[in-house]
Design an enzyme around this catalytic site. Structure first.
Site, PDB file in Angstrom:
ATOM      1  N   SER A  55       0.800  -1.229   0.000  1.00 27.87           N
ATOM      2  CA  SER A  55       0.000   0.000   0.000  1.00 27.87           C
ATOM      3  C   SER A  55       0.828   1.271   0.000  1.00 27.87           C
ATOM      4  CB  SER A  55      -0.939   0.013   1.216  1.00 27.87           C
ATOM      5  OG  SER A  55      -0.207  -0.036   2.427  1.00 27.87           O
ATOM      6  N   ASP A  72      -2.803   8.600   7.583  1.00 26.44           N
ATOM      7  CA  ASP A  72      -3.743   7.710   8.267  1.00 26.44           C
ATOM      8  C   ASP A  72      -2.971   6.831   9.237  1.00 26.44           C
ATOM      9  OD1 ASP A  72      -2.536   5.731   6.726  1.00 26.44           O
ATOM     10  OD2 ASP A  72      -4.264   5.414   5.411  1.00 26.44           O
ATOM     11  N   HIS A 113       0.123   5.250   6.910  1.00 28.42           N
ATOM     12  CA  HIS A 113       0.781   5.813   5.730  1.00 28.42           C
ATOM     13  C   HIS A 113       1.158   7.273   5.905  1.00 28.42           C
ATOM     14  CE1 HIS A 113      -1.897   2.494   4.419  1.00 28.42           C
ATOM     15  NE2 HIS A 113      -0.817   2.144   3.763  1.00 28.42           N
TER      16      HIS A 113
END
Length: 394
Positions: free
Chosen positions: A65, A355, A358
């Site tokens: 991600s 978040d 990240h």
């Protein structure tokens, strides 16, 4: 359309002509355009076109991600970032599948290359000339191991990403010919980011996980490293010749782990220990691979050090906090997903984390700056600026 170097299909500029790309089998729309295309082809054969510029090199991305540009948007999985407020600071101000408020690390590297952003491999837009830019194969939730991220069900595990890379090369060969496709892949820049999920979404996902019962931490790290070696070896076999390999960041310092594991706001020592075991061994296998190949194909990026700089001293980098996520809920905004119902900070530039896991775009820019110009402490055996200079001189 900006001219790109396409091997023998290159565009030459003259005072009276715009760049023209001659594509075999495609008739130009006008006689003058057709004549220009023929001239371009002849000049290419005679060596009249300039050498490829750094802006022309392709860029390929593999991993999780941290580098996913939206592949998971096309999959039935919970590991996706396709709803607001993701993308709030992107050019479109809309979510694109990036786990960021704006641009992520691959986007910023593309900027440094002077190239377009790579499209997700699953995007229907990735066809024709767009293939020349490269492709992003990354998928949120994956790890080195196939059982990492099983809770996300339908994600593109790393072996599948490599299969897609083979598939991509067949499409590229159909577009520009096998020899030119091979050259373009060989000359490309590659980024791969793996490992973090193998700890946070596998070994430490739940108490007494299967992997933690199977392996003591040092043995698990050795197992991960041995599997990563095979992945990198396969990447080389598939034609990658300039590969930036990032280690894990400071896993114990992300807001999610602070919320779950920290009593006083300090980084979790166990996850920091995991990163401390993993990263040096990763550098060792990259050195071993380069020695075996006889060339500096693999470049180690010290993501732990790059991120830890601003985590340990956020004010020195202009951040108000490196503990609280901009978007989330619960302690440190580290519980659950970032959604439209979450707390949202008004100024993303003052937060190191977007978040629970990240970094913000601004933090990503700090990391890429280290990649570009960092010393051997951060980029070994050379930084990205040196790579670009060396390859331009060849």
């Amino acid at each position: 359309m900006q001219a790109r170097h396409l091997g023998p299909w290159c565009a030459c500029l003259s005072p009276s002509h715009s760049p023209v790309i001659a594509v075999p089998g495609v008739m130009a729309e006008t006689p003058s355009a057709f004549f220009s295309a023929v001239v371009v082809t002849i000049l290419a054969v005679l060596g009249g076109c300039s050498a490829p510029s750094e802006a022309a090199r392709a860029f390929f991305v593999f991993g999780d991600s941290l580098v996913d540009n939206g592949n998971n948007n096309y999959l039935a999985t919970t590991a996706r970032a396709d709803a607001p407020p993701y993308g709030i600071d992107s050019p479109s101000h809309r979510p694109s599948g990036r786990f960021s408020n704006g641009r992520n690390i691959p986007d910023i590297i593309s900027e440094q290359l002077g190239a377009e952003t790579t499209l997700p491999y699953l995007s229907p837009e990735l066809r024709g000339e767009k293939l020349l830019v490269g492709a992003n194969f990354a998928s949120a939730g994956i790890g080195i191991l196939n059982d990492t991220g099983i809770q996300f069900v339908n994600i593109i595990r790393i072996n599948r990403q490599l299969q897609y890379f083979e598939e991509y090369q067949k499409k590229l060969s159909a577009l520009i010919g096998a020899s030119q496709a091979e050259m373009r892949v060989n000359q490309a820049l590659v980024l791969i980011t793996l490992g973090g999920n193998d700890f946070v979404n596998n070994y430490y996902l739940i108490p007494y996980s299967f992997r933690s019962r199977q392996f003591a931490l040092p043995d698990y790290v050795r197992y991960l490293i041995s599997e990563y070696y095979k992945i990198l070896q396969r990447l080389y076999e598939l034609g990658a010749r300039r590969v930036i390999v990032t280690g894990t960041g400071p896993l114990g310092c992300v807001p999610a782990e602070l919320a779950l594991r920290s009593r006083n706001g300090q980084c979790d020592s166990e996850l920091q220990r995991a990163a401390g075991l993993f990263n040096p061994q990763l550098v060792q296998i990259l050195t071993a691979l380069n020695r075996k190949i006889g060339s500096d194909v693999f470049v180690s990026a010290n993501a732990f050090g790059m991120h830890m700089n601003y985590v340990a001293n956020p004010q020195a980098f202009g951040f108000a906090t490196s503990k609280i996520a901009c978007c989330g809920q619960g302690p440190y905004n580290g519980i659950g997903l970032c959604t439209a119902a979450s707390n949202l900070c008004p100024d993303r530039d003052t937060y190191a984390f977007w978040d629970a896991f990240h970094p913000t775009e601004r933090a990503c820019r700090i990391v890429v700056n280290h990649m570009m110009t960092g010393s051997s402490e951060y980029m070994n055996p050379m930084n990205l600026s040196t790579i670009l200079s060396m390859d331009a001189a060849v």
